[in-house]
Write a protein that holds these residues in place. Structure first.
Motif, PDB file in Angstrom:
ATOM      1  N   SER A   8     -16.054 -82.578  76.710  1.00  0.00           N
ATOM      2  CA  SER A   8     -17.404 -82.070  76.958  1.00  0.00           C
ATOM      3  C   SER A   8     -17.959 -82.695  78.235  1.00  0.00           C
ATOM      4  O   SER A   8     -17.862 -83.910  78.441  1.00  0.00           O
ATOM      5  CB  SER A   8     -18.322 -82.392  75.776  1.00  0.00           C
ATOM      6  OG  SER A   8     -18.032 -81.542  74.689  1.00  0.00           O
ATOM      7  N   THR A  31      -9.339 -79.058  77.762  1.00  0.00           N
ATOM      8  CA  THR A  31     -10.187 -77.866  77.796  1.00  0.00           C
ATOM      9  C   THR A  31     -11.632 -78.289  78.030  1.00  0.00           C
ATOM     10  O   THR A  31     -12.215 -78.991  77.189  1.00  0.00           O
ATOM     11  CB  THR A  31     -10.090 -77.092  76.474  1.00  0.00           C
ATOM     12  OG1 THR A  31      -8.732 -76.699  76.263  1.00  0.00           O
ATOM     13  CG2 THR A  31     -10.988 -75.862  76.495  1.00  0.00           C
ATOM     14  N   ARG A  33     -15.630 -78.216  78.092  1.00  0.00           N
ATOM     15  CA  ARG A  33     -16.771 -77.590  77.425  1.00  0.00           C
ATOM     16  C   ARG A  33     -18.012 -78.032  78.197  1.00  0.00           C
ATOM     17  O   ARG A  33     -18.283 -79.225  78.317  1.00  0.00           O
ATOM     18  CB  ARG A  33     -16.873 -78.033  75.970  1.00  0.00           C
ATOM     19  CG  ARG A  33     -18.152 -77.526  75.270  1.00  0.00           C
ATOM     20  CD  ARG A  33     -18.330 -78.182  73.912  1.00  0.00           C
ATOM     21  NE  ARG A  33     -17.345 -77.696  72.946  1.00  0.00           N
ATOM     22  CZ  ARG A  33     -17.158 -78.240  71.743  1.00  0.00           C
ATOM     23  NH1 ARG A  33     -17.864 -79.308  71.384  1.00  0.00           N
ATOM     24  NH2 ARG A  33     -16.262 -77.744  70.917  1.00  0.00           N
ATOM     25  N   LYS A  48     -19.140 -69.281  82.174  1.00  0.00           N
ATOM     26  CA  LYS A  48     -18.655 -68.428  81.081  1.00  0.00           C
ATOM     27  C   LYS A  48     -17.720 -67.349  81.598  1.00  0.00           C
ATOM     28  O   LYS A  48     -16.712 -67.018  80.960  1.00  0.00           O
ATOM     29  CB  LYS A  48     -19.842 -67.781  80.354  1.00  0.00           C
ATOM     30  CG  LYS A  48     -20.665 -68.735  79.507  1.00  0.00           C
ATOM     31  CD  LYS A  48     -21.792 -67.963  78.814  1.00  0.00           C
ATOM     32  CE  LYS A  48     -22.689 -68.880  78.004  1.00  0.00           C
ATOM     33  NZ  LYS A  48     -23.799 -68.140  77.343  1.00  0.00           N
ATOM     34  N   GLU A  53     -16.235 -72.586  77.893  1.00  0.00           N
ATOM     35  CA  GLU A  53     -17.196 -72.607  76.792  1.00  0.00           C
ATOM     36  C   GLU A  53     -18.457 -73.334  77.259  1.00  0.00           C
ATOM     37  O   GLU A  53     -18.380 -74.444  77.792  1.00  0.00           O
ATOM     38  CB  GLU A  53     -16.600 -73.338  75.586  1.00  0.00           C
ATOM     39  CG  GLU A  53     -17.542 -73.414  74.389  1.00  0.00           C
ATOM     40  CD  GLU A  53     -17.018 -74.297  73.269  1.00  0.00           C
ATOM     41  OE1 GLU A  53     -17.567 -74.202  72.156  1.00  0.00           O
ATOM     42  OE2 GLU A  53     -16.079 -75.084  73.509  1.00  0.00           O
ATOM     43  N   VAL A  55     -22.119 -74.686  75.870  1.00  0.00           N
ATOM     44  CA  VAL A  55     -22.834 -74.983  74.629  1.00  0.00           C
ATOM     45  C   VAL A  55     -24.197 -75.573  74.958  1.00  0.00           C
ATOM     46  O   VAL A  55     -24.337 -76.405  75.859  1.00  0.00           O
ATOM     47  CB  VAL A  55     -22.015 -75.974  73.767  1.00  0.00           C
ATOM     48  CG1 VAL A  55     -22.780 -76.355  72.517  1.00  0.00           C
ATOM     49  CG2 VAL A  55     -20.666 -75.368  73.406  1.00  0.00           C
TER      50      VAL A  55
END
Length: 309
Positions: A8, A31, A33, A48, A53, A55
């Motif tokens: 993240s 990955t 985020r 996006k 992703e 959030v």
């Protein structure tokens, strides 16, 4: 299919965070985020569109961060000074932001936390300079992180080389360009960081090695410095690359104590990192190959500013 190793990223639409997202995407081991206060902003929508992703999470609201960070293996965090975060005084200070990030990460079982920090100028100067708030608050968060029980590392940055265009360091003149900085004389040295190239390189190296106890990564602070040189020398180097005269001008103080003390301290302490070896050996031992200022000028400054001539 193995579960993705989610990292993240706070500040994913800013200079440091976007560079980290880009580095993670290119490498493919992890990955990204993106944590965003507004997942529908133009910058968030661009992420996006690339399959990232995004959030919703607000660094001033720990509960929102708990939801945003669930399932993350690691975190890359940047706190934003209140004077940049918002035009109002309601923006949470960096200590609040950082502690919320650390607490939320710990609560959801994040395994590794990387924080973009700065040294305490008050500590370095023995209390001489006390007003550089954005340095002091980051230093408090860094110490909080180190005492949190989370495996962690902090990255320390110098003056961003990207300030050539992000903050108008290089300005067109009738004969070429001028480089203008408060407090600095042409012979005063500054420490410089190539953010977009070497922050993600350092982040990836730390992520790939933090589980190896022999690397002794957790709890360390890693300065990322690409060069420590006088501004006058930087101007000359820039002029040679662009093929025009690049002058250096000392401009008046800003009138803001936090900014003026920052520049004054950087002058006095030669960019804050005089004990740091350029091309940090701790990161080099993890496989990071640092760029040079000469490479930055050739690959980033020449294409951007050469067209203005």
């Amino acid at each position: 299919m193995p579960s993705p190793r989610i990292v993240s990223v706070f500040g994913a639409t800013g200079l440091q965070g976007s560079a980290v997202v880009e580095g993670l995407l290119k490498d493919g081991t992890f990955t990204p985020r993106a944590i965003s206060r507004n997942p529908e902003s133009e910058a968030s929508l661009k992420l996006k569109a690339r399959g990232v992703e995004v959030v919703k999470g607000d660094s001033g609201d720990k509960e929102s961060l708990i939801n945003a960070l669930r399932g993350s293996e690691a975190v890359f965090a940047v706190t934003l000074p209140a004077f940049l975060a918002s035009a109002t005084s309601e923006a949470p200070n960096e200590i609040t932001q950082g502690k919320n990030m650390v607490d939320a990460a710990k609560e959801v079982g994040v395994k590794f936390f990387i924080f973009s920090s700065l040294p305490s100028i008050a500590k370095l100067s023995g209390g001489k300079y006390k007003n550089v708030v954005h340095y002091e608050e980051k230093a408090v968060v860094e110490e909080y992180l180190k005492s949190s029980g989370l495996a962690n590392a902090s990255l320390l940055t110098g003056a961003f080389l990207e300030n050539y265009w992000h903050f108008g360091l290089l300005r067109k003149t009738p004969t070429g360009f001028d480089m203008a900085v408060p407090k600095f004389s042409p012979t005063d040295r500054e420490a410089f960081t190539w953010v977009q190239r070497d922050i993600p390189a350092a982040v990836l190296a730390l992520l790939k090695n933090y589980t190896d106890p022999s690397k002794n990564i957790s709890g360390k602070s890693y300065p990322i410095i690409n060069g420590i040189i006088p501004y006058g020398e930087l101007a000359v180097m820039t002029g040679k690359v662009l093929g025009v005269e690049v002058t250096f001008t000392t401009v008046p103080a800003t009138g803001l104590a936090s900014q003026d003390e920052m520049f004054t301290a950087h002058v006095e302490y030669n960019g804050m990192y005089t004990t740091t070896t350029v091309a940090n050996p701790d990161l080099a031992s993890l496989g990071v190959k640092f760029g040079t200022i000469a490479e930055f000028l050739e690959t980033e400054v020449k294409p951007r500013f050469g067209s203005l001539l």
